[in-house]
Design a protein around this motif. Sequence first.
Motif, PDB file in Angstrom:
ATOM      1  N   GLU A 637     -41.992  49.081 -29.384  1.00  0.00           N
ATOM      2  CA  GLU A 637     -42.857  48.206 -28.528  1.00  0.00           C
ATOM      3  C   GLU A 637     -44.255  47.797 -29.202  1.00  0.00           C
ATOM      4  OE1 GLU A 637     -41.876  49.071 -23.814  1.00  0.00           O
ATOM      5  OE2 GLU A 637     -43.192  50.451 -24.733  1.00  0.00           O
ATOM      6  N   ALA A 638     -44.566  48.527 -30.174  1.00  0.00           N
ATOM      7  CA  ALA A 638     -45.932  48.392 -30.704  1.00  0.00           C
ATOM      8  C   ALA A 638     -46.072  47.139 -31.408  1.00  0.00           C
ATOM      9  CB  ALA A 638     -45.948  49.632 -31.675  1.00  0.00           C
ATOM     10  N   ALA A 639     -47.435  46.796 -31.394  1.00  0.00           N
ATOM     11  CA  ALA A 639     -48.033  45.447 -32.171  1.00  0.00           C
ATOM     12  C   ALA A 639     -48.476  45.634 -33.331  1.00  0.00           C
ATOM     13  CB  ALA A 639     -49.080  44.893 -31.200  1.00  0.00           C
ATOM     14  N   GLU A 640     -48.702  44.798 -34.069  1.00  0.00           N
ATOM     15  CA  GLU A 640     -49.244  45.025 -35.390  1.00  0.00           C
ATOM     16  C   GLU A 640     -50.700  45.366 -35.525  1.00  0.00           C
ATOM     17  OE1 GLU A 640     -48.419  42.334 -38.694  1.00  0.00           O
ATOM     18  OE2 GLU A 640     -47.185  40.887 -37.111  1.00  0.00           O
ATOM     19  N   LEU A 641     -51.388  46.017 -36.508  1.00  0.00           N
ATOM     20  CA  LEU A 641     -52.403  46.516 -36.431  1.00  0.00           C
ATOM     21  C   LEU A 641     -53.424  45.684 -36.178  1.00  0.00           C
ATOM     22  CD1 LEU A 641     -54.175  49.142 -36.649  1.00  0.00           C
ATOM     23  CD2 LEU A 641     -54.305  48.722 -39.044  1.00  0.00           C
ATOM     24  N   ASN A 642     -53.351  44.376 -36.770  1.00  0.00           N
ATOM     25  CA  ASN A 642     -54.307  43.325 -36.790  1.00  0.00           C
ATOM     26  C   ASN A 642     -54.010  42.191 -35.930  1.00  0.00           C
ATOM     27  OD1 ASN A 642     -56.067  44.598 -38.569  1.00  0.00           O
ATOM     28  ND2 ASN A 642     -54.763  44.129 -40.256  1.00  0.00           N
ATOM     29  N   SER A 643     -53.025  42.406 -35.003  1.00  0.00           N
ATOM     30  CA  SER A 643     -52.510  41.393 -34.118  1.00  0.00           C
ATOM     31  C   SER A 643     -51.774  41.649 -32.915  1.00  0.00           C
ATOM     32  CB  SER A 643     -51.904  40.095 -34.918  1.00  0.00           C
ATOM     33  OG  SER A 643     -50.471  40.633 -35.253  1.00  0.00           O
ATOM     34  N   SER A 644     -51.325  40.742 -32.045  1.00  0.00           N
ATOM     35  CA  SER A 644     -50.487  41.286 -30.879  1.00  0.00           C
ATOM     36  C   SER A 644     -49.043  40.869 -31.261  1.00  0.00           C
ATOM     37  CB  SER A 644     -50.938  40.691 -29.560  1.00  0.00           C
ATOM     38  OG  SER A 644     -50.855  39.137 -29.773  1.00  0.00           O
ATOM     39  N   ASP A 645     -48.694  40.685 -32.567  1.00  0.00           N
ATOM     40  CA  ASP A 645     -47.394  40.106 -32.777  1.00  0.00           C
ATOM     41  C   ASP A 645     -46.608  41.721 -32.842  1.00  0.00           C
ATOM     42  OD1 ASP A 645     -47.628  37.650 -32.914  1.00  0.00           O
ATOM     43  OD2 ASP A 645     -48.261  37.669 -34.995  1.00  0.00           O
ATOM     44  N   PRO A 646     -45.204  41.704 -32.715  1.00  0.00           N
ATOM     45  CA  PRO A 646     -44.370  42.884 -32.605  1.00  0.00           C
ATOM     46  C   PRO A 646     -44.394  43.709 -33.858  1.00  0.00           C
ATOM     47  CG  PRO A 646     -43.152  41.204 -31.571  1.00  0.00           C
ATOM     48  CD  PRO A 646     -44.370  40.396 -32.116  1.00  0.00           C
ATOM     49  N   LEU A 647     -44.721  44.655 -34.078  1.00  0.00           N
ATOM     50  CA  LEU A 647     -44.737  45.421 -35.194  1.00  0.00           C
ATOM     51  C   LEU A 647     -43.391  45.396 -35.904  1.00  0.00           C
ATOM     52  CD1 LEU A 647     -45.909  47.139 -37.460  1.00  0.00           C
ATOM     53  CD2 LEU A 647     -45.673  49.439 -36.003  1.00  0.00           C
ATOM     54  N   THR A 648     -42.156  45.688 -35.148  1.00  0.00           N
ATOM     55  CA  THR A 648     -40.768  45.493 -35.489  1.00  0.00           C
ATOM     56  C   THR A 648     -40.383  44.276 -36.024  1.00  0.00           C
ATOM     57  OG1 THR A 648     -40.141  44.936 -33.372  1.00  0.00           O
ATOM     58  CG2 THR A 648     -39.814  47.137 -33.865  1.00  0.00           C
ATOM     59  N   ALA A 649     -40.910  43.111 -35.836  1.00  0.00           N
ATOM     60  CA  ALA A 649     -40.791  41.978 -36.448  1.00  0.00           C
ATOM     61  C   ALA A 649     -41.437  41.970 -37.906  1.00  0.00           C
ATOM     62  CB  ALA A 649     -41.379  40.692 -35.729  1.00  0.00           C
ATOM     63  N   ALA A 650     -42.538  42.647 -38.250  1.00  0.00           N
ATOM     64  CA  ALA A 650     -43.163  42.729 -39.503  1.00  0.00           C
ATOM     65  C   ALA A 650     -42.529  43.587 -40.411  1.00  0.00           C
ATOM     66  CB  ALA A 650     -44.534  43.083 -39.369  1.00  0.00           C
ATOM     67  N   LEU A 651     -41.915  44.604 -39.794  1.00  0.00           N
ATOM     68  CA  LEU A 651     -41.210  45.640 -40.452  1.00  0.00           C
ATOM     69  C   LEU A 651     -39.793  44.945 -40.919  1.00  0.00           C
ATOM     70  CD1 LEU A 651     -41.590  48.989 -38.566  1.00  0.00           C
ATOM     71  CD2 LEU A 651     -43.001  48.075 -40.646  1.00  0.00           C
ATOM     72  N   LEU A 652     -39.104  44.256 -40.127  1.00  0.00           N
ATOM     73  CA  LEU A 652     -37.866  43.523 -40.570  1.00  0.00           C
ATOM     74  C   LEU A 652     -38.065  42.612 -41.684  1.00  0.00           C
ATOM     75  CD1 LEU A 652     -36.298  43.282 -37.043  1.00  0.00           C
ATOM     76  CD2 LEU A 652     -35.542  44.814 -38.885  1.00  0.00           C
ATOM     77  N   ARG A 653     -39.128  41.968 -41.413  1.00  0.00           N
ATOM     78  CA  ARG A 653     -39.719  41.055 -42.604  1.00  0.00           C
ATOM     79  C   ARG A 653     -40.145  41.498 -43.811  1.00  0.00           C
ATOM     80  NH1 ARG A 653     -43.517  38.549 -39.673  1.00  0.00           N
ATOM     81  NH2 ARG A 653     -41.906  37.066 -38.464  1.00  0.00           N
ATOM     82  N   THR A 654     -40.715  42.563 -43.919  1.00  0.00           N
ATOM     83  CA  THR A 654     -41.562  43.023 -45.010  1.00  0.00           C
ATOM     84  C   THR A 654     -40.946  44.274 -45.625  1.00  0.00           C
ATOM     85  OG1 THR A 654     -43.333  43.980 -43.859  1.00  0.00           O
ATOM     86  CG2 THR A 654     -43.515  41.546 -44.741  1.00  0.00           C
ATOM     87  N   VAL A 655     -40.228  45.095 -44.993  1.00  0.00           N
ATOM     88  CA  VAL A 655     -40.076  46.501 -45.345  1.00  0.00           C
ATOM     89  C   VAL A 655     -38.457  46.433 -45.516  1.00  0.00           C
ATOM     90  CG1 VAL A 655     -39.906  48.910 -44.868  1.00  0.00           C
ATOM     91  CG2 VAL A 655     -41.951  47.236 -44.339  1.00  0.00           C
TER      92      VAL A 655
END
Length: 777
Positions: A637-655
């Motif tokens: 459920e966590a958001a990114e550190l610098n925004s309210s976007d889902p952290l899981t989306a950032a991880l799927l995109r970049t990791v």
Amino acid sequence: MAEAPGQAPGPGEAPAVPPVPPEAEIGPLGRDLGPNGDLDGDLDGGQDRDPERDPGRDPDSARDSGPDAAPGRLQELDERAEDDRGYDDLRKVHQLVHNNFYGVVDASGAAFGFGTAPSPGLAPGTIEPEEAGRALRFHLPPQPCFDEALARLRENALVVLTGQDNCGRGAGSLALLREILGEDARLRSLSPANALAELAQSKDLRPGQGYVILDYVGELNVEAVQAYAIGRLSEELRRKGSYLVITAGEATRRRLALRDHCVTWRAPDPLELFEHCRNLLPHADIAPETERELRERVGERRRPADIVAAAVALSREGPEKALDTLRDRCRELVRELFRKQPSADDLIPLAALAFLEGLPERTFEKECAALVAHVRDWELSGGAPAEEPDGAARETVHGAVAQQSRARWKERAVGLVTVERRAGPGRDEGRSERRLVFTDPRVREFVIEELYDLYGYELWYPLRRWLGDLALTGDLETRTEVARGVALLARHALVEVDENMLKVWSEGLTSGRVTAALTLQFMCDVEHLAPQALNIALGWTHNSGQGRAVTAAMALTGRLGSLYRLDALEMLTFLTQRGERIAVAAHRSLVLLLQTAEQEPDRAVFILRYVRTVLARTAKGSRERSITLRTALQLLEAAELNSSDPLTAALLRTVPGSARHLGSLWADVLHSGNRSRAVRALCRTLVQLRDDPAVTGAVCELGEAMRAAMSGRQWSALCHHLSIALRHPDYAIPGARRLARVLIGSLRGRAPVDSGRPTASLIPPNPFLSAQGGRSK
């Protein structure tokens, strides 16, 4: 009324869901449906209805927060609110100084310099042969300590290298292991917090392996290591043909259990090392007079890294650059200033700036005036003068209004301090203001070093009281700079910092606890202090009270948690098993660890894999599993550190590789009473990724991982839950539905064995009739 298995759904009805056996840990779908067809009737953040099935919810929270709540419960809620404010501060600092924690660190005297990486072995893990080879390129084995240590290591499979910091112990440990195991050996660095008494019984010891523990600081339990335990460790190492080298401070020689295994390590002769380096580097022409001066300067140095740097500078940039490297003009300027024995009018502002560099000038002047008041109070109480270590007559601080104090900086710290206009956090250039900063980042450390070496209790007593006030009452920017300064002081006075500052701040108000946690973070900028910071944080988790345990959880995020990732994860997981207040803090720290790891793919995958492994090892229905499921849910459920976007989306995109672990965690949470929140988190992730065609493969991999962890009936239930969730206006967006079809259709043609229809058909290609005009995010 529940539909009979196998009965076709009527017009407008949701697809039937096959019955799920109890062991699947997922109940009938109807229990999660609200009156509007939504999951739990609330897709905007509501929790599952049954608090016993949601370990993240306090079933008494609503009752105990009313006017009739017990005083103890009210106190607990106040403490939780204070902790929340502390984590808000911590998150802001992580956002502002993310590069300081996770990027290149500017630290004089440390291996973290501009453009350099930490020494091999500082962070526990594998040391590749190439990495060790680079670290040992200019290594010159010092004699006779190298041969003595090598003989001890061959005989006992264990040796402890003691001696002063920065004498080359770390490089010596790698050289000893490579001498025995060969240059192609892959070495293994262990955590300095490892219990040696337990290491002999650990399954981590492998045959024919070389191990190193850098800057070992001892056990939390002083009785943990006895001579017989060390003997068993040595015997186990010999039996497996493995070897262990430990580096530690000189105090380790006084520990009876390790005394017989210690060898005092000394740096090689500086001139011999200099010539050794020159022979390995391209030749550089140098005049005889310049060479004499260069060799004279080299002979004064004792730190091997300084000598290597001078030799490299000579080869690449010529003799003048090599001399500049050895002269260290910055340090000389600071020493020259203190040789003049500055008056109190000059000394006190300089001491204040060492702990408050870069603050707005108006803030600095206010806090500097407070330090002057502390010094005056100390002197009026009968204390000795602050500025003169020899008791000479002092020049009192007087006539402050007529002094033109801002102009005095041109005289009091020539070449050391300058004024810059900088914007504050969140401010644009139009709101910038004057800030006092040192001309070189190293000046700050050198000033603190001189203050500590030259001045005694008469200065440091009021200075500590002033720092204590700032740690408790200063704003976040002020407390962050205090933490930086105190971390620099710890390089020279670790015991004093720990006893008089960190221990006091760590159990007090939230502001002080945040300052203590940040101090441990900044201590990690120096290699020999990083293990000490870890040891202090771990010590706060053992019988030290709730306040210190929460402070430890805060400290284990950021740089400290990045460097000692396994220790941090294990300790935070342990803290989640403690009382409610500590457990909540530990969960928040675990989320912060993942948020700050977004730009470090290896660490992000490590965290996800760790939580996944813990879940796999817990028994179904156990308290430990419920707590770990709560951790997994909060990560999803966590958001990114610098925004309210889902952290899981950032991880799927970049990791790369994150999809497999996220899929496993989602499957586990979907099997629990938190499945509605898990579905919402999944929907938010799909919405965030809807316009990025590059993530299709990652979403497909996510679906594969989730399907592999589910039975056929559980997979069908997920499809049904997801189809209902996507009717909500926030998620009923064509791009999100397309990704949902990718997720579910990732196994098209491999229908669940218990399902009577293809999986992909559960996410219809056309918009839901009940979701008119989905909102765009």
